[in-house]
Design an enzyme around this catalytic site. Sequence first.
Site, short mmCIF file in Angstrom:
data_model
loop_
_atom_site.label_atom_id
_atom_site.label_comp_id
_atom_site.label_asym_id
_atom_site.label_seq_id
_atom_site.Cartn_x
_atom_site.Cartn_y
_atom_site.Cartn_z
N GLY A 152 0.84 -1.20 0.00
CA GLY A 152 0.00 0.00 0.00
C GLY A 152 0.87 1.24 0.00
NE ARG A 153 -2.29 5.08 2.82
CZ ARG A 153 -3.58 4.76 2.98
NH1 ARG A 153 -4.48 5.28 2.17
NH2 ARG A 153 -3.97 3.97 3.96
CB ILE A 154 3.86 2.39 4.51
CG1 ILE A 154 3.13 3.53 5.23
CG2 ILE A 154 5.24 2.16 5.12
CD1 ILE A 154 2.79 3.24 6.69
CB THR A 231 7.71 -0.50 10.40
OG1 THR A 231 7.35 -0.65 9.03
CG2 THR A 231 9.21 -0.55 10.55
CB SER A 232 2.80 -3.56 9.83
OG SER A 232 3.00 -4.85 10.37
CD GLU A 262 3.53 -1.40 19.98
OE1 GLU A 262 3.16 -0.21 20.12
OE2 GLU A 262 3.82 -1.90 18.90
CG HIS A 281 4.56 2.13 17.68
ND1 HIS A 281 3.46 1.33 17.86
CD2 HIS A 281 4.33 2.79 16.52
CE1 HIS A 281 2.61 1.49 16.87
NE2 HIS A 281 3.12 2.38 16.04
#
Length: 323
Positions: A152-154, A231-232, A262, A281
């Site tokens: 997608g975008r990232i 990093t998702s 987290e 994060h």
Amino acid sequence: MSKPAAVIAIDLPAGLLEDLRRSVTPIVTGPDPAAVDAALPRAEGILCSALLPIDEARLARAPNLKVIANFGVGYNNVDLGAATARGIAVCNTPGVLSGAVADLTMALILAIARRLFENAAYARGGGWSRREPPPPLGWDPAGKTLGIVGFGRIGQAVALRARAFGMEVLYHDLVTAPVDGLEDCRPVPLDELLELADVVSLHVNLDPSTHHLIGAAELARMKPTAWLINTSRGPVVDQAALREALASRAIAGAALDVLDPEPPAADEPLLAMENVIVLPHIGSATVETRAAMRDLAVRNLVAVLTGRTPPACVNPAVLQARP
Ligand code: NAD
């Protein structure tokens, strides 16, 4: 006419809060969950981050709610089905953070390749001064294969950067139509990507289809020399299976900006493993990006509460259904 009441469950700079007061009355400012819960019965809007779960129980406390403006592109903290059923618009901040998350991902690829953290620790710890043997040599990203899961975008922003460093890019997504300007990136089934990639980087959104998308079977398909970057969202990876794969060196290492849960427990084994890099994060954590995210989240909130179309809504049918 009185202005709509909104819970602002993140810290906003004074200037932005003043702008907001022109159209909205903030009834709570700050992330204290008890104060947020106490204010929900009056709230017509809420601006919150992924740290605040908006579940059925919270929605039941907020009968006047019209909009949840999430500070972040990921909105897995919100029960989207329950919000939609109640006619509540759910808004997020897509696009403005893609560059920052992609930069962090590329930084991790380079840090892994050049053994940045080991070499910095060697110098800081005095190993260099004592003429101890240095860490092993690194490797060149050029000519290596990057497997992007979630294009997608990232994911696409990561591809642009990796290509500039000479990496071959494979990707896996539900959508396989060629992407303008990235026609040389090859869509492949997940199994093939895992088997071929030197670095696997995760960029899917978290939903039931991606929960534990990477588990023991997927990790077993990866090369023993390969690294996993996440990093998702933490739950995209089965963390118990990852610990096992890292401890047995079934894969070379992992770089994780996100964990499940987290923050992690103090005795989370991943924090102490030599072949793991954990970051707290920080995917979008730059001054410019956080400002753009706050601005977009505020615009989403104000737009819905003043009867206009918000810039980014994930359930727009709710807005069309309004009188
Ligand atoms: P996006 O919606 O543009 O991209 C997600 C992609 O994943 C889509 O192309 C989608 O088709 C694909 N996908 C969904 N389910 C899939 C599946 N089962 N298999 C394969 N592909 C699948 O979202 P984006 O803006 O690129 O953001 C991606 C995610 O990154 C966010 O949802 C968020 O969780 C995470 N994120 C993390 C940080 C951070 O601080 N670490 C910051 C921003 C975003």
